[in-house]
Design a protein around this motif. Sequence first.
Motif, PDB file in Angstrom:
ATOM      1  N   ASN C 220       0.836  -1.211   0.000  1.00  0.00           N
ATOM      2  CA  ASN C 220       0.000   0.000   0.000  1.00  0.00           C
ATOM      3  C   ASN C 220       0.870   1.260   0.000  1.00  0.00           C
ATOM      4  O   ASN C 220       0.976   1.951   0.997  1.00  0.00           O
ATOM      5  CB  ASN C 220      -0.916  -0.037   1.224  1.00  0.00           C
ATOM      6  N   SER C 222       0.399   3.999  -1.760  1.00  0.00           N
ATOM      7  CA  SER C 222      -0.390   5.234  -1.872  1.00  0.00           C
ATOM      8  C   SER C 222      -1.380   5.224  -0.717  1.00  0.00           C
ATOM      9  O   SER C 222      -2.235   4.333  -0.632  1.00  0.00           O
ATOM     10  CB  SER C 222      -1.118   5.273  -3.221  1.00  0.00           C
ATOM     11  N   GLY C 224      -4.273   5.394   1.951  1.00  0.00           N
ATOM     12  CA  GLY C 224      -5.673   5.099   1.671  1.00  0.00           C
ATOM     13  C   GLY C 224      -5.764   3.644   1.259  1.00  0.00           C
ATOM     14  O   GLY C 224      -4.930   3.163   0.501  1.00  0.00           O
TER      15      GLY C 224
ATOM     16  N   ASP D  57      -6.603   3.813  -6.640  1.00  0.00           N
ATOM     17  CA  ASP D  57      -5.654   3.526  -5.564  1.00  0.00           C
ATOM     18  C   ASP D  57      -4.704   2.391  -5.960  1.00  0.00           C
ATOM     19  O   ASP D  57      -3.502   2.440  -5.680  1.00  0.00           O
ATOM     20  CB  ASP D  57      -6.436   3.151  -4.283  1.00  0.00           C
TER      21      ASP D  57
HETATM   22 CA    CA Z   1      -3.428   2.672  -1.229  1.00  0.00          CA
END
Ligand code: CA
Lengths: 271, 271, 271, 271, 271, 271
Positions: C220, C222, C224, D57
């Motif tokens: 993860n 990025s 969010g 995302d």
């Molecule tokens: Ca993310």
Amino acid sequence: MFFHQKELQFHSKPDRPDPLYAKKLQEILGGQFGEISVAMQYMFQGWNTRGNEKYKDLVMDTGTEEFGHIEMIATMIARLLDDAPVNQQEDAASDPVIGAIMGGMNPHHAIVSGLGATPENSAGVPWNAGYIVASGNLLADFRTNLNAESQGRLQVARLYEMTEDKGVRKMLSFLLARDTMHQNQWIAAIKELEEKDGVIAPATVPKEWEATEFSHTLFNFSAGEESKAGSWTEGRAPDGAGNFEYVSSPEAHAEKPVLKPAPKYMHNTLP
Amino acid sequence: MFFHQKELQFHSKPDRPDPLYAKKLQEILGGQFGEISVAMQYMFQGWNTRGNEKYKDLVMDTGTEEFGHIEMIATMIARLLDDAPVNQQEDAASDPVIGAIMGGMNPHHAIVSGLGATPENSAGVPWNAGYIVASGNLLADFRTNLNAESQGRLQVARLYEMTEDKGVRKMLSFLLARDTMHQNQWIAAIKELEEKDGVIAPATVPKEWEATEFSHTLFNFSAGEESKAGSWTEGRAPDGAGNFEYVSSPEAHAEKPVLKPAPKYMHNTLP
Amino acid sequence: MFFHQKELQFHSKPDRPDPLYAKKLQEILGGQFGEISVAMQYMFQGWNTRGNEKYKDLVMDTGTEEFGHIEMIATMIARLLDDAPVNQQEDAASDPVIGAIMGGMNPHHAIVSGLGATPENSAGVPWNAGYIVASGNLLADFRTNLNAESQGRLQVARLYEMTEDKGVRKMLSFLLARDTMHQNQWIAAIKELEEKDGVIAPATVPKEWEATEFSHTLFNFSAGEESKAGSWTEGRAPDGAGNFEYVSSPEAHAEKPVLKPAPKYMHNTLP
Amino acid sequence: MFFHQKELQFHSKPDRPDPLYAKKLQEILGGQFGEISVAMQYMFQGWNTRGNEKYKDLVMDTGTEEFGHIEMIATMIARLLDDAPVNQQEDAASDPVIGAIMGGMNPHHAIVSGLGATPENSAGVPWNAGYIVASGNLLADFRTNLNAESQGRLQVARLYEMTEDKGVRKMLSFLLARDTMHQNQWIAAIKELEEKDGVIAPATVPKEWEATEFSHTLFNFSAGEESKAGSWTEGRAPDGAGNFEYVSSPEAHAEKPVLKPAPKYMHNTLP
Amino acid sequence: MFFHQKELQFHSKPDRPDPLYAKKLQEILGGQFGEISVAMQYMFQGWNTRGNEKYKDLVMDTGTEEFGHIEMIATMIARLLDDAPVNQQEDAASDPVIGAIMGGMNPHHAIVSGLGATPENSAGVPWNAGYIVASGNLLADFRTNLNAESQGRLQVARLYEMTEDKGVRKMLSFLLARDTMHQNQWIAAIKELEEKDGVIAPATVPKEWEATEFSHTLFNFSAGEESKAGSWTEGRAPDGAGNFEYVSSPEAHAEKPVLKPAPKYMHNTLP
Amino acid sequence: MFFHQKELQFHSKPDRPDPLYAKKLQEILGGQFGEISVAMQYMFQGWNTRGNEKYKDLVMDTGTEEFGHIEMIATMIARLLDDAPVNQQEDAASDPVIGAIMGGMNPHHAIVSGLGATPENSAGVPWNAGYIVASGNLLADFRTNLNAESQGRLQVARLYEMTEDKGVRKMLSFLLARDTMHQNQWIAAIKELEEKDGVIAPATVPKEWEATEFSHTLFNFSAGEESKAGSWTEGRAPDGAGNFEYVSSPEAHAEKPVLKPAPKYMHNTLP
Ligand SMILES: [Ca+2]
Ligand SMILES: [Ca+2]
Ligand SMILES: [Ca+2]
Ligand SMILES: [Ca+2]
Ligand SMILES: [Ca+2]
Ligand SMILES: [Ca+2]
């Protein structure tokens, strides 16, 4: 509409592998005057021809053949790459001949194409369409074509010198011959057009558009008058519209330009 | 070694600003056959000439002049950009003529160069050296030059049609004339070389290198025989070494190639 | 070896001239995913195929067809350029519609090609071979092909939206259909290869070469966690070799690198 | 907004210097499918995503990781260049191994970057944005991504074969694993999208726009029917909208095009 | 290793759509001095820094910020493209304002990216790595950086002039400020390095390598002596190693070069 | 308008042929900071200068000299290529030193230019105008020039290290000196401009356009505070308009952007 036949137009089999030569051969595949250039150039000339079906057919005949030449050279390159020593690091360390080959071959032939030809020149630069010409003016374009076949045949001759491989040389002998024919045909076609319209392209510029007092003069901008000895400084010019002249010390015909200062909103340096 | 004189070779002052035309004029400054191309091409040909001082001087004379042409057109473009409406957004919203100009001009002329010429073509693509040719073979290169001056003059003629501005047309009349001279001179020089060595470049390829049975044949690869009616399908070929022939249904002279499977270490798909 | 037939594969005649649309149509001729790209890509894939004659024939069948598509679009562009208002300066000054056309059309269509198509994209950038792929690995390359036909069909759909011309739309309806077929065929061929060797390309990498503890993890990077909700963060991965995992806060697996100072003879800044 | 942490994501230290290998490694840094390509491609896809936050995302997670991979490979290249023999002319003359290294290394590594990585491919051609894709259509773009990760992993596998260096191989083992994951994730995401909308991209083209009689047919444009034996010539096509068909002898569906002669003001050759 | 946070560094929301301005804004995203250039340039400088951790951190701090600027501008462009009139042909025919917009916008914004930013400059030319510099010499590179921030800020200022949109101007006000800071910081860092090693880069060239009699002389190669009035023709030179001199009539220090004729096997034109 | 004199500005004759070094020397002829770049850059700066005749003359003086430098290096390359072993295949097989040379030399020097220099960098990539800068703002452009002369001199120094040839080194000693002068002169000219208008380019941006609260702050986007120790984090900034500040943990000043879904007619993926 096109059709493809898998048999090659001519033989394309080297006597032995040679990855260094494969890299060099890329020049006449994907270089400025390689087969991709002439194939695409003749196609676009054909598609842009308006009327003039005889000439259109000629460029399409020739361009379609050139696609077969791309194929022939691509096949030759693939075969020259057979058994390229890409994974023999240990040997390379001790055998300088293998080291020279591994250092000198195009890395794309191993890493990118898996022992196949690439659409690149001999330095590994991708082919681009900025190489080709299709202007809609046949005299101008046939001069382009004559040039392309001259430069192309020159490169083939140099490549012929660089190998002793009989299979490679056989293919090059065919390419030399086809470039001879193509030079012959463009010379013949140019002669037809020049006899009809004159030698200056385009033929359609009205006389009154041209500052004809400058149409037959060689200006000596590079000191030394060696160039004065040529056929371009006296006598009737090829266009038949005037006599060649020679100016030893060229002069300016206009004043020194002084540009208007930039407006403030441009943020240039103001005077 | 070069010297510069600030007076221009010829007049370069438009009657009025015209940012849309400034964009178009970039083609003969920084396009494939613009002045940067001929200037750089002649320079590299001159620097690569080995012996042949007469020809070397000719290309240096001409190339040095072309740098002056770049200057002339760059000056014209700068003046056509005077008062370009780059900061008049409000007006543009209500005045479609201004809107068309702002939408159609090259954004680089405002954002990048501050109302000056850029080394780009009319679509905004930067000039690159892949356009030019300097091979060391003078016959091949003079054909390149004749082509460049033919394409260049064609573009100037088209640009002449696209403006009514008397100042712009005056400059173009000079460029038309110089391109006429340059075509004349390269034709003359080509004739000299062809008379000495023959018309096929390069002249130095030994006969035995060439598969001469393919040197005079047009293959009909595009269906339809319109091209048969030309001067390139019968009679003596320009090289004087054979007669033109025409083959209606070209055939393959080699087998279908089947490549050796890739070695496992290449990670190609194995058969 | 190739043969050309002058009849077009499909209709290519607009109802009326439209130089602005001609500029846009260049995208699917000479853009990243235009017909030149697929034609050349399939050719090089075919010529690089070692063994696997079934697949080689498939790419050659398809690539040869694509050359006919280049021709079809080039013809359409030439016809859309008929009567382009390139020499109507006076009218343009007073008629903003003509002004918009003259400002918006590709200047190359008038100055360079004489109302013909050019080997460029819709912004006027020449096609280059950096767009295409031929790796020797069929699974990888068929994914390239599926992508090209997806992007190409998307662009055709967008171009369909941008015109009301029935003749243009007819040609686009054919291109949409062929892109559908080509997507269908590459999906089928990919499925064949994946069923034989698995879904991870290339299939030939030995397990022990791979740090498999990182082969099924989404990091993860990025902030969010919206991406956590997808099918790629838990359950069996498509390769069947592990379960997907999700790492919320990725960590470095190596130290901060400190490079050795440059040797003095490099003239870098010494510490 | 981005943040940088100096620790590397993974180890990047060779056992010994190797300037020839440094040149090769540039391919996966600055080549068509190098790390710059995937990093920039995923970024532009993310920034262009409208809605679809889950997918946005995912591409941002992955693209941000790829910037870390650029860093890792750049570091490795710098270390492989330590002690490159750039100033040992005398030795090179007598020691062919050093000669091979000096001839084969990328001159930019010494002259331009001072023993650092360059944003170029293994032939020294600068990276350019014509390599990447971000269309706004997620199915099309995820196919692009699957392709990029397939070609990338293939190149890593080939580079693995070309070295015995344990440190280099360790880094490559990590890249192989991450490319496995990325292939897995794009396959999963593609499956999601295809299940929702069907396999033909874009899914939004109305049936009536398409000449559906050509949507499931393979035309045999390359002589030889080897391709008939594949899964793409009979049975239900993957889109479920028709059955595959095979046409042995494709025919033209349109007439031979004859273009209108060019207007006189274009200075094309008139018929 | 990098991390991404979805909040933007600064506001990026226009008051209203403006596809023509979106095209112009591409210059500072993907042009020669756009954000991609500075981001990539600082990264490669950082990764190539050997020792000198203070400077390395500075370039990494700054480069990482620039990635956030790419994001900010890409977002702005996407929003300026909302509701671009790409499918309103009928209206365009009758409404010249819409016509001007459709003619003037970048076709890629509709056909290629689906209303998203592209990695291109304002003329549609893809970004390429030939724009950037990372030499390993910090004084040289910080001068590169100061230049980039000067050209970049100049372009932002010009773009500020070209819009009345308050949202766009707000974002530009931030970019102006950051470019001010970056100019300030590179000036400060250059001063540090110059004080340590002197102003001539690289500082490590031994005196005896240099023909110092030519190190402080301005040669008047462009006729006219306006340049004599500057601070560079007399007095102590900035390097403190000599006094400036001015030569009105520069002379050659070497003979006219005559090259050896080419060997016959090169197929050049022999003298 | 330009004039050419055949005598060279300085000596350009190697002691012996060296085709490998000829390839390297191309960097300072046709590379990013080679002589073509500075010559063309200064020309376009001169032609774009509006008013400011003193500065215009300075750039024209310098640019005209640079054309003479191109000539000097082109001549040197031609002489280094004399007797390149391009047709000695048999020898190469048995003599690894010749093999290394043939593998390492630029194939263009034999195949394309016939033993002449080419307008390319040391990797064989053609020169392009994307390298150069002429913005209309003199402070910005003189910083460009100072940078070019710094990078150029750095590359000359590195090339000096790579040869023992006295003739080559003599020419390089001249180039080192001229780059010293050019750095000196641009430093002097920059100082003049900065004293008049301040150090931030362009000087004409009104204070109220700028978000000045961000004009003097270093954001720590790369973890680690090494950069805090520099002269750019506290004290008066060079522009005299504020004090440097340092922000350890930069924060977003805007929200997470959520783009409007694409209109249906774009065929993007809808949410
Ligand atoms: Ca993310
Ligand atoms: Ca002369
Ligand atoms: Ca025919
Ligand atoms: Ca077939
Ligand atoms: Ca002067
Ligand atoms: Ca930091």
